[in-house]
Motif scaffolding. Structure first.
Motif, PDB file in Angstrom:
ATOM      1  N   ALA A   1       0.820  -1.221   0.000  1.00 30.34           N
ATOM      2  CA  ALA A   1       0.000   0.000   0.000  1.00 30.34           C
ATOM      3  C   ALA A   1       0.851   1.266   0.000  1.00 30.34           C
ATOM      4  O   ALA A   1       0.320   2.377  -0.041  1.00 30.34           O
ATOM      5  N   SER A   2       2.163   1.105   0.097  1.00 35.55           N
ATOM      6  CA  SER A   2       3.103   2.241   0.180  1.00 35.55           C
ATOM      7  C   SER A   2       2.761   3.171   1.349  1.00 35.55           C
ATOM      8  O   SER A   2       2.969   4.382   1.280  1.00 35.55           O
ATOM      9  N   TRP A   3       2.229   2.614   2.410  1.00 35.84           N
ATOM     10  CA  TRP A   3       1.917   3.399   3.615  1.00 35.84           C
ATOM     11  C   TRP A   3       1.794   2.438   4.798  1.00 35.84           C
ATOM     12  O   TRP A   3       1.125   1.402   4.695  1.00 35.84           O
ATOM     13  N   GLY A   4       2.400   2.805   5.884  1.00 33.14           N
ATOM     14  CA  GLY A   4       2.237   1.982   7.084  1.00 33.14           C
ATOM     15  C   GLY A   4       2.838   2.639   8.305  1.00 33.14           C
ATOM     16  O   GLY A   4       3.687   3.537   8.213  1.00 33.14           O
ATOM     17  N   ARG A   5       2.314   2.217   9.454  1.00 33.54           N
ATOM     18  CA  ARG A   5       2.805   2.706  10.748  1.00 33.54           C
ATOM     19  C   ARG A   5       2.912   1.505  11.691  1.00 33.54           C
ATOM     20  O   ARG A   5       1.915   0.817  11.920  1.00 33.54           O
TER      21      ARG A   5
ATOM     22  N   VAL B   1       6.647   3.467   5.112  1.00 34.51           N
ATOM     23  CA  VAL B   1       6.295   2.796   6.377  1.00 34.51           C
ATOM     24  C   VAL B   1       7.247   3.282   7.477  1.00 34.51           C
ATOM     25  O   VAL B   1       8.466   3.245   7.299  1.00 34.51           O
ATOM     26  N   THR B   2       6.682   3.751   8.582  1.00 35.51           N
ATOM     27  CA  THR B   2       7.504   4.175   9.717  1.00 35.51           C
ATOM     28  C   THR B   2       7.407   3.129  10.823  1.00 35.51           C
ATOM     29  O   THR B   2       6.383   2.453  10.972  1.00 35.51           O
ATOM     30  N   VAL B   3       8.480   3.009  11.591  1.00 33.24           N
ATOM     31  CA  VAL B   3       8.556   1.981  12.645  1.00 33.24           C
ATOM     32  C   VAL B   3       9.173   2.620  13.885  1.00 33.24           C
ATOM     33  O   VAL B   3      10.331   3.059  13.851  1.00 33.24           O
ATOM     34  N   ASN B   4       8.403   2.699  14.946  1.00 30.76           N
ATOM     35  CA  ASN B   4       8.870   3.362  16.169  1.00 30.76           C
ATOM     36  C   ASN B   4       8.484   2.560  17.408  1.00 30.76           C
ATOM     37  O   ASN B   4       7.666   1.637  17.335  1.00 30.76           O
TER      38      ASN B   4
ATOM     39  N   GLY C   1       4.808  11.261   9.670  1.00 30.55           N
ATOM     40  CA  GLY C   1       5.428  10.564   8.550  1.00 30.55           C
ATOM     41  C   GLY C   1       6.945  10.686   8.462  1.00 30.55           C
ATOM     42  O   GLY C   1       7.598   9.899   7.774  1.00 30.55           O
ATOM     43  N   TRP C   2       7.503  11.673   9.191  1.00 31.73           N
ATOM     44  CA  TRP C   2       8.962  11.850   9.124  1.00 31.73           C
ATOM     45  C   TRP C   2       9.647  11.368  10.408  1.00 31.73           C
ATOM     46  O   TRP C   2      10.796  11.655  10.663  1.00 31.73           O
ATOM     47  N   VAL C   3       8.884  10.645  11.228  1.00 32.59           N
ATOM     48  CA  VAL C   3       9.419  10.115  12.489  1.00 32.59           C
ATOM     49  C   VAL C   3       9.583   8.616  12.322  1.00 32.59           C
ATOM     50  O   VAL C   3       8.592   7.886  12.192  1.00 32.59           O
ATOM     51  N   THR C   4      10.795   8.136  12.326  1.00 31.73           N
ATOM     52  CA  THR C   4      10.974   6.678  12.233  1.00 31.73           C
ATOM     53  C   THR C   4      12.271   6.231  12.894  1.00 31.73           C
ATOM     54  O   THR C   4      13.217   7.017  13.026  1.00 31.73           O
TER      55      THR C   4
END
Ligand SMILES: NC(=O)c1ccc[n+]([C@@H]2O[C@H](COP(=O)([O-])OP(=O)(O)OC[C@H]3O[C@@H](n4cnc5c(N)ncnc54)[C@H](O)[C@@H]3O)[C@@H](O)[C@H]2O)c1
Length: 256
Positions: free
Chosen positions: A140-144, A186-189, A239-242
């Motif tokens: 999906a070119s999007w993820g959290r 996709v960001t991963v935190n 979106g810029w936090v990963t």
């Protein structure tokens, strides 16, 4: 006060959402418009939270499975379909089922079999869910992805070495995956919790305040405070936090 619908049209899976912090996260994401897949080991608890969300006007589906069981997690990914948001909350908060405070012993007195329960849910559970649900996010070119760890994993906690290791492992794992999938949107935190109490724990209990002496803000954290941070990290403005670990700990330990 009305909640901004920052998560409208998103599908979110929250593991271990049948009570405590996970329940608060599931309810908050639903209030923000997400369709929440409410996971828990306990079928009854998952159903109860999904019903609570529906009563509140939100959208939720209960999905009982054990995150430590890879086959079950993979099946859940097939049946529940892709999710854009994965919150790895299932954890044993330092205890495997059946253990009491008295069972917590110095590492030197433990055996490998004692470490299993901590590693299976707090590390492998996270890896299973990420492995199963990440492909849908990449497509999906999007993820959290947000994983709840503990300050035990950041600063260490005596008698909880295996738990500390598992939580620190989940944070290291998250950083590595963040580097792999940033280009897919996709960001991963991680969110690192100090002691979280009930939502309505009294702030002025002197005995409790003494026990919380290492906390700059001398009260336990609230599930809703964890939910607010997770809502931000899974929302459109993050979106810029990963690759980060955010402490939520009343100042128990600082990061720099
Ligand atoms: N509460 C705290 O003080 C605290 C402090 C630091 C970190 N944490 C972390 O925050 C997260 C939530 O903590 P909590 O206190 O709300 O936990 P909790 O024990 O109150 O609830 C955890 C929920 O997860 C479910 N669960 C446990 N193992 C599971 C599995 N294998 N598969 C699916 N569901 C499972 C349980 O049935 C339960 O409903 C955990 O990862 C915990 O390690 C909590």
């Amino acid at each position: 006060m009305t909640t901004e619908r920052t998560h409208a049209d998103r599908r979110a899976l929250v593991t271990g959402a049948g009570q405590g912090v996970g329940r608060a996260i599931a309810c908050e994401l639903a209030r923000r418009g997400a369709h929440v897949v409410v996971n828990d080991l306990s079928h009854e608890r998952a159903e109860q939270v999904a019903a609570e969300i529906a009563e509140d006007g939100g959208r939720a589906t209960a999905a009982a499975f054990d995150v430590t069981d890879w086959a079950a997690v993979r099946r859940a990914a097939e049946t529940s379909g892709p999710v854009g948001i994965l919150v790895n909350n299932a954890g044993n908060a330092g205890r495997t089922s059946g253990m009491t405070r008295d069972d917590l012993t110095p590492f030197v007195e433990t055996a490998p079999a004692d470490w299993e329960g901590f590693l299976r849910v707090n590390l492998y559970g996270v890896m299973h869910a990420v492995r199963a649900f990440l492909p849908g996010m990449i497509d999906a070119s999007w993820g959290r992805v947000v994983t709840l760890i503990s300050d035990a994993g950041r600063v260490g906690e005596p008698t909880l070495a295996a738990y500390s290791a598992a939580k620190a492992g989940a944070a290291g794992f998250s950083r590595a995956v963040a580097r792999e999938v940033g280009r897919h949107g996709v960001t991963v935190n991680c969110v690192s919790l100090g002691t979280i109490g009930p939502e309505d724990a009294p702030a002025d209990d002197p005995e409790r305040a003494r026990a919380l002496g290492r906390y700059v803000v001398r009260r336990t954290g609230r599930p809703s405070e964890a939910a607010a941070l997770v809502a931000f990290l899974t929302g459109p403005q993050a979106g810029w936090v990963t690759g980060q670990t955010y402490p939520l700990n009343g100042g128990y330990a600082f990061s720099h």
